[in-house]
Design an enzyme around this catalytic site. Structure first.
Site, PDB file in Angstrom:
ATOM      1  CB  CYS A 312      -3.121 -24.590 107.189  1.00 18.69           C
ATOM      2  SG  CYS A 312      -4.885 -24.392 107.408  1.00 18.69           S
ATOM      3  NE  ARG A 342      -6.652 -16.165 114.564  1.00 21.67           N
ATOM      4  CZ  ARG A 342      -7.283 -17.313 114.689  1.00 21.67           C
ATOM      5  NH1 ARG A 342      -8.248 -17.425 115.587  1.00 21.67           N
ATOM      6  NH2 ARG A 342      -6.996 -18.336 113.927  1.00 21.67           N
ATOM      7  CD  GLU A 344      -8.386 -12.988 119.302  1.00 22.68           C
ATOM      8  OE1 GLU A 344      -9.588 -12.827 119.571  1.00 22.68           O
ATOM      9  OE2 GLU A 344      -7.933 -14.016 118.761  1.00 22.68           O
ATOM     10  NE  ARG A 353     -10.128 -14.460 123.672  1.00 26.77           N
ATOM     11  CZ  ARG A 353     -10.419 -15.353 122.724  1.00 26.77           C
ATOM     12  NH1 ARG A 353     -10.153 -15.101 121.471  1.00 26.77           N
ATOM     13  NH2 ARG A 353     -10.988 -16.485 123.045  1.00 26.77           N
ATOM     14  CD  GLU A 361      -2.514 -24.876 111.241  1.00 30.22           C
ATOM     15  OE1 GLU A 361      -2.601 -24.523 112.441  1.00 30.22           O
ATOM     16  OE2 GLU A 361      -3.499 -25.021 110.496  1.00 30.22           O
ATOM     17  CG  ASP A 426     -12.590 -26.268 119.768  1.00 29.21           C
ATOM     18  OD1 ASP A 426     -11.911 -26.313 118.721  1.00 29.21           O
ATOM     19  OD2 ASP A 426     -13.384 -25.342 120.031  1.00 29.21           O
ATOM     20  CD  GLU A 439     -10.264 -23.489 120.271  1.00 31.18           C
ATOM     21  OE1 GLU A 439     -11.302 -22.823 120.253  1.00 31.18           O
ATOM     22  OE2 GLU A 439      -9.516 -23.639 119.287  1.00 31.18           O
ATOM     23  CG  ASN A 442      -8.295 -26.224 116.278  1.00 24.54           C
ATOM     24  OD1 ASN A 442      -7.289 -26.552 115.653  1.00 24.54           O
ATOM     25  ND2 ASN A 442      -8.875 -25.063 116.105  1.00 24.54           N
ATOM     26  CB  CYS A 468      -5.065 -27.998 109.517  1.00 20.54           C
ATOM     27  SG  CYS A 468      -6.496 -26.975 109.815  1.00 20.54           S
ATOM     28  NE  ARG A 475      -5.996 -19.082 123.402  1.00 23.62           N
ATOM     29  CZ  ARG A 475      -7.085 -19.053 122.619  1.00 23.62           C
ATOM     30  NH1 ARG A 475      -7.734 -20.169 122.332  1.00 23.62           N
ATOM     31  NH2 ARG A 475      -7.501 -17.921 122.121  1.00 23.62           N
TER      32      ARG A 475
HETATM   33  P1  ATP Z   1     -11.149 -18.741 120.309  1.00 30.40           P
HETATM   34  O1  ATP Z   1     -12.567 -19.203 120.137  1.00 30.40           O
HETATM   35  O2  ATP Z   1     -10.590 -18.992 121.666  1.00 30.40           O
HETATM   36  O3  ATP Z   1     -10.940 -17.337 119.824  1.00 30.40           O
HETATM   37  P2  ATP Z   1     -10.525 -19.770 117.768  1.00 30.40           P
HETATM   38  O4  ATP Z   1     -11.687 -20.662 117.503  1.00 30.40           O
HETATM   39  O5  ATP Z   1     -10.519 -18.408 117.182  1.00 30.40           O
HETATM   40  O6  ATP Z   1     -10.269 -19.675 119.349  1.00 30.40           O
HETATM   41  P3  ATP Z   1      -8.872 -21.174 115.977  1.00 30.40           P
HETATM   42  O7  ATP Z   1      -9.161 -20.221 114.901  1.00 30.40           O
HETATM   43  O8  ATP Z   1      -9.506 -22.512 115.941  1.00 30.40           O
HETATM   44  O9  ATP Z   1      -9.186 -20.524 117.401  1.00 30.40           O
HETATM   45  O10 ATP Z   1      -7.278 -21.282 116.135  1.00 30.40           O
HETATM   46  C1  ATP Z   1      -6.610 -22.508 116.409  1.00 30.40           C
HETATM   47  C2  ATP Z   1      -5.724 -22.391 117.625  1.00 30.40           C
HETATM   48  O11 ATP Z   1      -4.931 -21.209 117.558  1.00 30.40           O
HETATM   49  C3  ATP Z   1      -6.447 -22.287 118.956  1.00 30.40           C
HETATM   50  O12 ATP Z   1      -6.803 -23.538 119.447  1.00 30.40           O
HETATM   51  C4  ATP Z   1      -5.406 -21.626 119.821  1.00 30.40           C
HETATM   52  O13 ATP Z   1      -4.468 -22.581 120.273  1.00 30.40           O
HETATM   53  C5  ATP Z   1      -4.702 -20.706 118.863  1.00 30.40           C
HETATM   54  N1  ATP Z   1      -5.226 -19.332 118.966  1.00 30.40           N
HETATM   55  C6  ATP Z   1      -6.231 -18.784 118.260  1.00 30.40           C
HETATM   56  N2  ATP Z   1      -6.426 -17.488 118.596  1.00 30.40           N
HETATM   57  C7  ATP Z   1      -5.495 -17.214 119.545  1.00 30.40           C
HETATM   58  C8  ATP Z   1      -5.155 -16.035 120.296  1.00 30.40           C
HETATM   59  N3  ATP Z   1      -5.798 -14.900 120.109  1.00 30.40           N
HETATM   60  N4  ATP Z   1      -4.140 -16.113 121.185  1.00 30.40           N
HETATM   61  C9  ATP Z   1      -3.457 -17.262 121.370  1.00 30.40           C
HETATM   62  N5  ATP Z   1      -3.723 -18.385 120.684  1.00 30.40           N
HETATM   63  C10 ATP Z   1      -4.723 -18.385 119.789  1.00 30.40           C
HETATM   64 ZN    ZN Z   2      -5.403 -24.862 109.655  1.00 28.50          ZN
HETATM   65 MG    MG Z   3     -10.892 -16.523 117.950  1.00 30.42          MG
END
Ligand code: ATP
Ligand code: ZN
Ligand code: MG
Length: 509
Positions: A312, A342, A344, A353, A361, A426, A439, A442, A468, A475
């Site tokens: 966003c 990301r 990760e 992940r 979004e 979440d 998760e 959210n 947002c 996921r």
């Molecule tokens: P987590 O704690 O599992 O890493 P996050 O808190 O980093 O999640 P947010 O930043 O809130 O996740 O991202 C919003 C949404 O984006 C998540 O609910 C998920 O659906 C998706 N998302 C985030 N990171 C990933 C990833 N590495 N792979 C797949 N989907 C993701």
């Molecule tokens: Zn957002």
């Molecule tokens: Mg994360």
């Protein structure tokens, strides 16, 4: 944490002090108390309020002043308030203020410092030392730094680090809101392994990246259709396309510049697009079959930003600096135009992940009431989808970063009504194969954070808020397949119908 500030400022004037000017200036200093107490709580201890300590030390065209304060009218604010008085006091002696030199600036913080806390290396701090339960910081700052509120930012940052050390890492306050209870389960297996075995997906060459074959995409698109029909269309969201290359200026305003560095995919640009400049790099590959990465590194600029991380933030320049008409609010949009990236943590294995993922979004903005109202409607729509259409075993929880929990912004403890409405919910789904909760999306009410950062106002003068919600397709897929397995005959009716016959296009010999 108790705060004490002490600062010595040397004021340079355009002319030397006459005896009369000295007296006038001295009187202004001794009578300055009133200007410093403005806006300070009535019951504040006078030692906590900024003031000028002692008489000014005057020599030639210089006057040196010592300011001290606690948390109220901090020394730099006191200095600037005093500066405003100067023309009225010294103008008649034809003396103007030329320059302010800060010759000393000390912050003393008193309180309980956690064992693990260390003062980090920070700009402007020239020395730091512990004296018992006191941390004494010496700062080297200019008057411009003070105008930019550098000391306030440093103190705030150190307080945050003390809290982080106290609460340990990324602790979150987690509060269950809803739990669906058991639903029919048709699998005990890891959905990634299953999809791999059935040829639905394959590893892509990059870290945490997959190639999704037709059956996997059929499921993605079925979820998208459900989201469009049940959530996005009825709630009146319109599609936009947000950029996926995010320059620093966006993350500076969204606040992401405070901390996403370990997770960013950085973006660089060529120093020039002149083919001659790159010819040897091209030739190197033609001859060796290797890409000349070391050489490329020398010929690129940046990083100029990173790849889409939170989806966003790059929307906001669309409304940046604008005042929104009352009748276009609440504005409701969504983006599904591309991937998020990301870096990760290691050991990424499954599709849940990944370093490259697909997310719808949803974003909305309006008054606080409108923003909260839409969040509630979204929660209602999601609830129906997970209960009646996907038949998932799911739960939702309010998650609050530790610093907000600390400030009493959680649930009923909030001191004002606003704090409890801001925050993230979440949605988590149960994964039978490893008995954990994932998760999968959210909903966040972000308060005025983005409108403030991007300077967005509302015609009526009401505070602008935004929210947002990120729907992660990997996921959703992981959650759904982990519970329902890969056989469409076991799936809830609407999903099976929307997916149709899984198309396994490729046959590998
Ligand atoms: P987590 O704690 O599992 O890493 P996050 O808190 O980093 O999640 P947010 O930043 O809130 O996740 O991202 C919003 C949404 O984006 C998540 O609910 C998920 O659906 C998706 N998302 C985030 N990171 C990933 C990833 N590495 N792979 C797949 N989907 C993701
Ligand atoms: Zn957002
Ligand atoms: Mg994360």
């Amino acid at each position: 944490m108790q705060l004490r500030f002490a600062m010595t400022a040397k004021l340079q004037f355009s002319a030397e002090f006459s005896e009369e000017a000295k007296t006038a200036f001295g009187n202004a200093v001794s009578g300055s108390g009133a200007i410093f107490s403005k806006g300070v709580p009535k019951d504040a201890d006078s030692a906590d309020v900024g003031h000028i300590e002692g008489a000014p030390r005057i020599e030639g065209n210089y006057a040196e002043l010592t300011f001290v304060s606690g948390p109220y009218t901090r020394v730099h604010d006191a200095l600037f308030r005093f500066r405003k008085q100067i023309p009225a006091v010294l103008g008649k002696f034809r003396m103007g203020l030329r320059e302010i030199e800060i010759s000393g600036y000390t912050v003393t913080m008193t309180g309980a410092f956690p064992e693990v806390f260390r003062v980090p290396a920070l700009p402007f701090i020239t020395s730091s030392r512990f004296q018992g339960d006191q941390l004494v910081l010496e700062l080297k700052v200019t008057a411009t730094d003070l105008e930019n509120r550098i000391p306030d930012r440093l103190v705030r940052l150190i307080e945050e680090k003390i809290e982080a050390a106290t609460y340990g890492g990324k602790g979150e306050h987690w509060e269950l809101l809803f739990e669906s209870g058991p639903k029919p389960r048709y699998s005990e297996k890891d959905p990634t392994t299953e999809m791999l075995e059935h040829g639905w997906i394959k590893h892509a060459p990059a870290r945490g990246q997959w190639i999704f074959g037709p059956p996997a995409v059929q499921l993605f698109r079925a979820f998208e259709t459900i989201v469009m029909r049940e959530i996005i269309s009825p709630l009146g969201f319109s599609e936009m396309i947000f950029p996926k290359m995010v320059p620093w200026e966006v993350w500076m305003r969204s606040g992401h510049a405070k901390g996403i560095y370990p997770e960013v995919y950085y973006i660089c640009t060529p120093k020039t697009r002149d083919p001659a400049y790159w010819e040897d790099v091209s030739d190197y590959f033609k001859v060796t079959g290797e890409v000349w990465v070391d050489e490329i590194r020398k010929r690129i600029d940046g990083p100029i930003g990173g790849m889409c991380y939170a989806q966003c933030p790059p929307f906001w320049p669309f409304v940046q600096g604008e005042t929104l008409a009352n009748d276009c609010l609440p504005a409701r949009v969504f983006d599904r135009s591309g991937t998020s990236h990301r870096y990760e943590s290691g050991g990424i294995h499954g599709i849940e992940r990944v370093d490259e993922f697909h997310r719808i979004e949803i974003l909305w903005l309006g008054t606080a009431e409108q923003t909260v109202d839409i969040a509630e409607k979204l929660h209602g729509a999601y609830h129906r989808v997970f209960e009646d259409i996907l038949e998932l075993e799911w739960r939702s929880a309010k998650v609050t970063p530790w610093f907000m929990a600390q400030e009493g912004m959680v649930g009923g403890e909030a001191s004002c009504g606003c704090g409890s409405r801001i925050g993230t919910t979440d949605y988590e789904a149960y994964l039978p194969y490893n008995e954990s909760w994932l998760e999968f999306q959210n909903v966040s009410i972000n308060g005025d954070k983005y409108p403030k950062g991007f300077n967005v106002k509302i015609q009526s003068g009401a505070d602008c808020w935004s929210g947002c919600s990120g729907i992660g397709l990997e996921r959703w897929t992981a959650a759904f397949l982990a519970q329902k397995g890969l056989k469409p005959e076991d799936w809830p009716e609407m999903v099976a119908r929307l997916v149709g016959e899984p198309k396994n296009l490729f046959k590998f010999l």
